[in-house]
Design a protein around this motif. Structure first.
Motif, PDB file in Angstrom:
ATOM      1  N   UNK A   1       7.105   9.032   3.411  1.00  0.00           N
ATOM      2  CA  UNK A   1       6.787   9.566   4.739  1.00  0.00           C
ATOM      3  C   UNK A   1       5.375  10.144   4.782  1.00  0.00           C
ATOM      4  N   UNK A   2       4.973  10.781   3.696  1.00  0.00           N
ATOM      5  CA  UNK A   2       3.674  11.455   3.653  1.00  0.00           C
ATOM      6  C   UNK A   2       2.508  10.478   3.766  1.00  0.00           C
TER       7      UNK A   2
ATOM      8  N   UNK B   1       9.620   8.125  -7.237  1.00  0.00           N
ATOM      9  CA  UNK B   1       9.249   8.279  -5.827  1.00  0.00           C
ATOM     10  C   UNK B   1      10.436   8.810  -5.029  1.00  0.00           C
ATOM     11  N   UNK B   2      10.134   9.674  -4.048  1.00  0.00           N
ATOM     12  CA  UNK B   2      11.153  10.181  -3.133  1.00  0.00           C
ATOM     13  C   UNK B   2      10.825   9.715  -1.709  1.00  0.00           C
ATOM     14  N   UNK B   3      11.797   9.773  -0.784  1.00  0.00           N
ATOM     15  CA  UNK B   3      11.508   9.404   0.609  1.00  0.00           C
ATOM     16  C   UNK B   3      10.377  10.234   1.225  1.00  0.00           C
ATOM     17  N   UNK B   4      10.251  11.496   0.809  1.00  0.00           N
ATOM     18  CA  UNK B   4       9.173  12.338   1.348  1.00  0.00           C
ATOM     19  C   UNK B   4       7.794  11.822   0.960  1.00  0.00           C
ATOM     20  N   UNK B   5       7.675  11.255  -0.242  1.00  0.00           N
ATOM     21  CA  UNK B   5       6.399  10.658  -0.656  1.00  0.00           C
ATOM     22  C   UNK B   5       6.022   9.516   0.292  1.00  0.00           C
TER      23      UNK B   5
ATOM     24  N   UNK C   1       4.810   7.750  13.541  1.00  0.00           N
ATOM     25  CA  UNK C   1       5.716   8.873  13.312  1.00  0.00           C
ATOM     26  C   UNK C   1       7.083   8.612  13.945  1.00  0.00           C
ATOM     27  N   UNK C   2       7.075   8.045  15.158  1.00  0.00           N
ATOM     28  CA  UNK C   2       8.338   7.715  15.828  1.00  0.00           C
ATOM     29  C   UNK C   2       9.130   6.694  15.027  1.00  0.00           C
ATOM     30  N   UNK C   3       8.436   5.697  14.489  1.00  0.00           N
ATOM     31  CA  UNK C   3       9.108   4.665  13.695  1.00  0.00           C
ATOM     32  C   UNK C   3       9.703   5.262  12.424  1.00  0.00           C
ATOM     33  N   UNK C   4       8.916   6.078  11.714  1.00  0.00           N
ATOM     34  CA  UNK C   4       9.398   6.700  10.474  1.00  0.00           C
ATOM     35  C   UNK C   4      10.616   7.572  10.757  1.00  0.00           C
TER      36      UNK C   4
ATOM     37  N   UNK D   1       0.831  -1.210   0.000  1.00  0.00           N
ATOM     38  CA  UNK D   1       0.000   0.000   0.000  1.00  0.00           C
ATOM     39  C   UNK D   1       0.864   1.259   0.000  1.00  0.00           C
ATOM     40  N   UNK D   2       1.928   1.276   0.814  1.00  0.00           N
ATOM     41  CA  UNK D   2       2.823   2.434   0.851  1.00  0.00           C
ATOM     42  C   UNK D   2       3.490   2.637  -0.498  1.00  0.00           C
TER      43      UNK D   2
END
Length: 340
Positions: free
Chosen positions: A301-302, A295-299, A330-333, A278-279
């Protein structure tokens, strides 16, 4: 040698503007379609940009969405009007405690003319399904959705009935009212790509809502929305999303995030591989909406929060301490090293 090949595959920025990239996939039609849909919704819906963006990602990634929020924040209206922007079949199902699985799927009826049973399709046989107050139906009715949502088919009397694409379920629920509601089974929650938490509008947005409602008077808001997407276009854009580039190191990044939920001391239940897929799909869709074919890491995370928060379960101790699933995600990311 492999490093050189990977380096050559990276998007090249034109010399005249280092901030612009030359896409290898034409995303102009897709972005135009998203802009048109948002423009149509903007005629009625004030604010709620996060919800609208996640719903658009959901459509492009071919995933279902659970919309949660207090009454009166335009959950149902937004989903209903979004469906109207697409020239496809639409059904709304109001879930109630006495709703039976056959009320959703359909039932076999005896035809006296030919002395045979005939299957009469239920409201689930449509392209866009809006399920209002999904947590008001008991577990056996919830279970009727499992096969349809996961496999896009229904099996009744040993016969399989395929759902016509696109097939998307938008469901709403109220998080505060407990009387007459049933907790959604974990298997049901896992079938939703996103759980979208809808917030109250800001003061400025609420003033705009009042002004807009005053101007509309008795106008039918649905008549203000026109269809801008066909079923064929949706299928085309969903295929385009599959072609969006995602590097191997980002796939490992996604797997690391999801895997960390299974060993986290704050969690009783972690996310499944379905969350990883899904991610990946959702981050591809977000990249395309933003005009990138990679795709970027920010995508990642979002989209990680709305995808994983409803798939994990806190330990009783952490729940009592006031932790939330969103906070743990959020802590895991934040704890996972971002690929360079």
């Amino acid at each position: 040698m492999e490093d050189q090949n990977q380096e050559q595959q990276q998007p090249k920025a034109p010399e005249n503007n280092p901030l612009e990239f030359s896409n290898r996939i034409d995303l102009s039609k897709l972005r135009e379609a998203v802009t048109l849909v948002k423009s149509e919704l903007g005629k009625v819906i004030i604010g709620q940009q996060d919800m609208i963006e996640l719903l658009m990602i959901s459509i492009l990634a071919n995933g279902h969405s659970l919309i949660e929020g207090v009454p009166g924040v335009a959950k149902t209206v937004t989903a209903k009007l979004l469906a109207k922007t697409m020239n496809v079949d639409f059904n709304r199902i109001q879930f109630t405690p006495d709703l039976m699985p056959s009320d959703i799927l359909g039932t076999s009826i005896f035809n006296v003319k030919n002395s045979e049973f005939e299957f009469k399709k239920g409201p689930i046989f449509s392209n866009i399904i809006l399920i209002d107050e999904i947590n008001r139906a008991p577990a056996k009715t919830q279970a009727a959705l499992f096969e349809a949502m996961a496999e896009r088919q229904i099996t009744i009397d040993n016969m399989e009935y395929e759902m016509e694409p696109p097939f998307l379920v938008f469901a709403t629920q109220n998080p505060v009212e407990q009387e007459g509601t049933y907790r959604l089974p974990e298997a049901q929650l896992d079938r939703f790509l996103f759980k979208i938490n809808v917030q109250y509008p800001s003061l400025e947005e609420e003033v705009q809502i009042l002004e807009s409602k005053h101007r509309q008077k008795n106008m039918d808001v649905e008549s203000m929305i026109v269809s801008v997407l066909s079923a064929e276009q949706i299928a085309e854009y969903q295929d385009t999303i599959k072609e969006i580039i995602i590097e191997d190191n980002l796939l490992k990044y996604i797997a690391s995030i999801v895997n960390s939920t299974r060993t986290n001391a704050n969690l009783y239940l972690g996310a499944s591989p379905r969350a990883s897929i899904a991610i990946m799909d959702a981050s591809k869709a977000l990249a395309a909406i933003n005009g990138r074919d990679f795709v970027t890491p920010d995508d990642i995370k979002h989209v990680a929060g709305p995808i994983m928060a409803h798939r994990i379960i806190l330990t009783p101790e952490r729940e009592m301490e006031g932790f939330t699933a969103e906070k743990v995600v959020q802590q895991i990311v934040d704890s996972i090293e971002v690929p360079r």
